[in-house]
Design a protein around this motif. Structure first.
Motif, PDB file in Angstrom:
ATOM      1  N   TRP A  61       0.846  -1.343   0.069  1.00  0.00           N
ATOM      2  CA  TRP A  61      -0.017  -0.112   0.040  1.00  0.00           C
ATOM      3  C   TRP A  61       0.810   1.335   0.078  1.00  0.00           C
ATOM      4  CZ3 TRP A  61      -4.855   1.562  -0.710  1.00  0.00           C
ATOM      5  CH2 TRP A  61      -5.043   2.936  -0.410  1.00  0.00           C
ATOM      6  N   MET A  62       2.037   1.243   0.794  1.00  0.00           N
ATOM      7  CA  MET A  62       2.754   2.387   0.920  1.00  0.00           C
ATOM      8  C   MET A  62       3.601   2.635  -0.337  1.00  0.00           C
ATOM      9  SD  MET A  62       1.716   3.843   3.707  1.00  0.00           S
ATOM     10  CE  MET A  62       2.844   5.270   3.507  1.00  0.00           C
ATOM     11  N   ASP A  63       3.927   1.455  -0.959  1.00  0.00           N
ATOM     12  CA  ASP A  63       4.742   1.667  -2.059  1.00  0.00           C
ATOM     13  C   ASP A  63       3.840   2.508  -3.299  1.00  0.00           C
ATOM     14  OD1 ASP A  63       7.086   1.241  -3.876  1.00  0.00           O
ATOM     15  OD2 ASP A  63       5.747  -0.437  -4.819  1.00  0.00           O
ATOM     16  N   MET A  64       2.445   1.797  -3.376  1.00  0.00           N
ATOM     17  CA  MET A  64       1.748   2.581  -4.281  1.00  0.00           C
ATOM     18  C   MET A  64       1.352   3.984  -3.943  1.00  0.00           C
ATOM     19  SD  MET A  64      -1.794   3.848  -4.505  1.00  0.00           S
ATOM     20  CE  MET A  64      -2.295   3.237  -2.863  1.00  0.00           C
ATOM     21  N   SER A  65       1.247   4.270  -2.916  1.00  0.00           N
ATOM     22  CA  SER A  65       1.103   5.744  -2.107  1.00  0.00           C
ATOM     23  C   SER A  65       2.476   6.684  -2.583  1.00  0.00           C
ATOM     24  CB  SER A  65       0.868   5.798  -0.977  1.00  0.00           C
ATOM     25  OG  SER A  65       0.904   6.734  -0.177  1.00  0.00           O
ATOM     26  N   VAL A  66       3.728   6.154  -2.555  1.00  0.00           N
ATOM     27  CA  VAL A  66       4.742   6.906  -2.553  1.00  0.00           C
ATOM     28  C   VAL A  66       5.014   6.969  -4.028  1.00  0.00           C
ATOM     29  CG1 VAL A  66       7.268   6.437  -2.753  1.00  0.00           C
ATOM     30  CG2 VAL A  66       6.185   6.072  -0.552  1.00  0.00           C
ATOM     31  N   ALA A  67       4.607   5.993  -4.964  1.00  0.00           N
ATOM     32  CA  ALA A  67       4.698   6.264  -6.276  1.00  0.00           C
ATOM     33  C   ALA A  67       3.741   7.213  -6.840  1.00  0.00           C
ATOM     34  CB  ALA A  67       4.626   4.867  -7.153  1.00  0.00           C
ATOM     35  N   VAL A  68       2.573   7.124  -6.391  1.00  0.00           N
ATOM     36  CA  VAL A  68       1.361   8.069  -6.997  1.00  0.00           C
ATOM     37  C   VAL A  68       1.959   9.549  -6.439  1.00  0.00           C
ATOM     38  CG1 VAL A  68      -0.844   8.802  -6.414  1.00  0.00           C
ATOM     39  CG2 VAL A  68      -0.412   6.465  -6.839  1.00  0.00           C
ATOM     40  N   SER A  69       2.339   9.519  -4.992  1.00  0.00           N
ATOM     41  CA  SER A  69       2.647  10.969  -4.702  1.00  0.00           C
ATOM     42  C   SER A  69       3.719  11.640  -5.535  1.00  0.00           C
ATOM     43  CB  SER A  69       3.187  10.883  -3.294  1.00  0.00           C
ATOM     44  OG  SER A  69       2.022  10.259  -2.187  1.00  0.00           O
ATOM     45  N   MET A  70       4.933  10.575  -5.655  1.00  0.00           N
ATOM     46  CA  MET A  70       6.118  11.347  -6.424  1.00  0.00           C
ATOM     47  C   MET A  70       5.585  11.842  -7.915  1.00  0.00           C
ATOM     48  SD  MET A  70       8.970   8.935  -5.254  1.00  0.00           S
ATOM     49  CE  MET A  70      10.667   9.843  -5.453  1.00  0.00           C
ATOM     50  N   LYS A  71       4.987  11.195  -8.297  1.00  0.00           N
ATOM     51  CA  LYS A  71       4.561  11.555  -9.901  1.00  0.00           C
ATOM     52  C   LYS A  71       3.722  12.803  -9.854  1.00  0.00           C
ATOM     53  CE  LYS A  71       4.277   6.824 -12.001  1.00  0.00           C
ATOM     54  NZ  LYS A  71       3.486   5.889 -12.396  1.00  0.00           N
ATOM     55  N   LYS A  72       2.868  12.831  -8.731  1.00  0.00           N
ATOM     56  CA  LYS A  72       2.065  14.063  -8.554  1.00  0.00           C
ATOM     57  C   LYS A  72       2.819  15.301  -8.228  1.00  0.00           C
ATOM     58  CE  LYS A  72      -2.251  15.873  -6.523  1.00  0.00           C
ATOM     59  NZ  LYS A  72      -3.406  15.638  -5.633  1.00  0.00           N
ATOM     60  N   PHE A  73       3.919  15.176  -7.214  1.00  0.00           N
ATOM     61  CA  PHE A  73       5.005  16.105  -6.985  1.00  0.00           C
ATOM     62  C   PHE A  73       5.584  16.694  -8.226  1.00  0.00           C
ATOM     63  CE2 PHE A  73       9.009  17.525  -5.655  1.00  0.00           C
ATOM     64  CZ  PHE A  73       8.774  18.565  -4.508  1.00  0.00           C
ATOM     65  N   LYS A  74       6.127  15.758  -8.915  1.00  0.00           N
ATOM     66  CA  LYS A  74       6.795  15.924 -10.287  1.00  0.00           C
ATOM     67  C   LYS A  74       5.919  17.057 -11.281  1.00  0.00           C
ATOM     68  CE  LYS A  74       8.866  13.975 -14.406  1.00  0.00           C
ATOM     69  NZ  LYS A  74      10.106  14.725 -14.286  1.00  0.00           N
ATOM     70  N   ALA A  75       4.600  16.423 -11.448  1.00  0.00           N
ATOM     71  CA  ALA A  75       3.964  17.243 -12.107  1.00  0.00           C
ATOM     72  C   ALA A  75       3.472  18.517 -11.890  1.00  0.00           C
ATOM     73  CB  ALA A  75       2.779  16.465 -12.487  1.00  0.00           C
ATOM     74  N   LEU A  76       3.324  18.859 -10.300  1.00  0.00           N
ATOM     75  CA  LEU A  76       2.796  20.238  -9.855  1.00  0.00           C
ATOM     76  C   LEU A  76       4.073  20.997  -9.997  1.00  0.00           C
ATOM     77  CD1 LEU A  76       0.668  18.947  -6.761  1.00  0.00           C
ATOM     78  CD2 LEU A  76      -0.005  20.370  -8.734  1.00  0.00           C
ATOM     79  N   VAL A  77       5.433  20.444  -9.566  1.00  0.00           N
ATOM     80  CA  VAL A  77       6.550  21.310  -9.436  1.00  0.00           C
ATOM     81  C   VAL A  77       6.696  21.804 -10.808  1.00  0.00           C
ATOM     82  CG1 VAL A  77       9.000  21.200  -9.061  1.00  0.00           C
ATOM     83  CG2 VAL A  77       7.261  20.352  -7.471  1.00  0.00           C
ATOM     84  N   GLU A  78       7.008  20.825 -11.849  1.00  0.00           N
ATOM     85  CA  GLU A  78       7.382  20.930 -13.058  1.00  0.00           C
ATOM     86  C   GLU A  78       6.340  22.100 -13.785  1.00  0.00           C
ATOM     87  OE1 GLU A  78       8.360  17.622 -15.215  1.00  0.00           O
ATOM     88  OE2 GLU A  78      10.637  17.657 -14.057  1.00  0.00           O
ATOM     89  N   SER A  79       5.234  22.104 -13.492  1.00  0.00           N
ATOM     90  CA  SER A  79       4.200  22.872 -14.198  1.00  0.00           C
ATOM     91  C   SER A  79       4.040  24.260 -13.377  1.00  0.00           C
ATOM     92  CB  SER A  79       2.971  22.214 -14.260  1.00  0.00           C
ATOM     93  OG  SER A  79       2.279  22.161 -12.905  1.00  0.00           O
ATOM     94  N   GLY A  80       4.714  24.442 -12.216  1.00  0.00           N
ATOM     95  CA  GLY A  80       4.548  25.745 -11.556  1.00  0.00           C
ATOM     96  C   GLY A  80       3.507  25.845 -10.636  1.00  0.00           C
ATOM     97  N   GLN A  81       2.851  24.764 -10.332  1.00  0.00           N
ATOM     98  CA  GLN A  81       1.456  24.855  -9.567  1.00  0.00           C
ATOM     99  C   GLN A  81       2.043  24.759  -7.950  1.00  0.00           C
ATOM    100  OE1 GLN A  81      -1.911  22.441 -10.836  1.00  0.00           O
ATOM    101  NE2 GLN A  81      -0.752  21.979 -12.671  1.00  0.00           N
ATOM    102  N   LEU A  82       3.318  24.475  -7.881  1.00  0.00           N
ATOM    103  CA  LEU A  82       3.901  24.549  -6.363  1.00  0.00           C
ATOM    104  C   LEU A  82       4.965  25.500  -6.490  1.00  0.00           C
ATOM    105  CD1 LEU A  82       4.021  20.879  -4.831  1.00  0.00           C
ATOM    106  CD2 LEU A  82       2.381  22.985  -4.305  1.00  0.00           C
TER     107      LEU A  82
END
Length: 162
Positions: free
Chosen positions: A128-149
């Motif tokens: 469960w945590m492996d899935m959670s970390v994978a999803v979180s990291m992909k979302k972090f990358k998308a938000l950061v690279e798009s300038g949303q964070l």
């Protein structure tokens, strides 16, 4: 305890990525199931900082976990460790200069603090945590690279010494 390790490349400099990772107000925007993080210690995150991590899924939105920053290497890595409860969690967040961008490594140790039952539940919790970390990291990358964070302005031009 089971160990999970994930890595992702982000096309921004390490100081910017680190600033975003250490801003507790960003957690709920990118971490799977997080509904907020309260930094209880005044000032910016540092070794010894205390936090309350709030999380939930579906109708359950009021779960809380106390944690503290066990290790803090400014601009490079920090370790957040859960305090108390039946679930043990320790997460290391690290940033490394990588071909003009940043390699973001997230290592997590998880397990149940219940003898015998933990042996049965640890593999499920780790999956469960492996899935959670994978999803979180992909979302972090998308938000950061798009300038949303956005990083604080003073971190954007900081030199990074590898």
């Amino acid at each position: 305890m089971k160990t999970i390790k994930r890595t992702i490349k982000i096309n921004l400099p390490p100081p910017v990525v680190f600033a975003l990772l250490t801003d507790a107000q960003n957690d709920e925007r990118w971490m799977f199931a997080m509904t907020g993080t309260d930094l209880l210690t005044p000032g910016e995150m540092h070794k010894g900082s205390k936090v309350i991590c709030k999380f939930g899924i579906g109708p359950i939105t009021t779960m809380r976990a106390s944690a503290f920053i066990e290790e803090f290497d400014p601009g490079r890595r920090f370790v957040r460790t859960r305090v108390g409860g039946v679930m043990a969690m320790k997460g290391e967040f690290a940033v490394v200069l990588d071909e003009g961008g940043t390699r973001f490594d997230w290592t997590m140790e998880v397990g149940m603090r219940i003898p015998f039952i933990g042996l049965l539940l640890d593999p499920l919790l780790a999956a469960w945590m492996d899935m959670s970390v994978a999803v979180s990291m992909k979302k972090f990358k998308a938000l950061v690279e798009s300038g949303q964070l956005a990083a604080a302005p003073e971190t954007e031009n900081v030199a990074y010494n590898s």
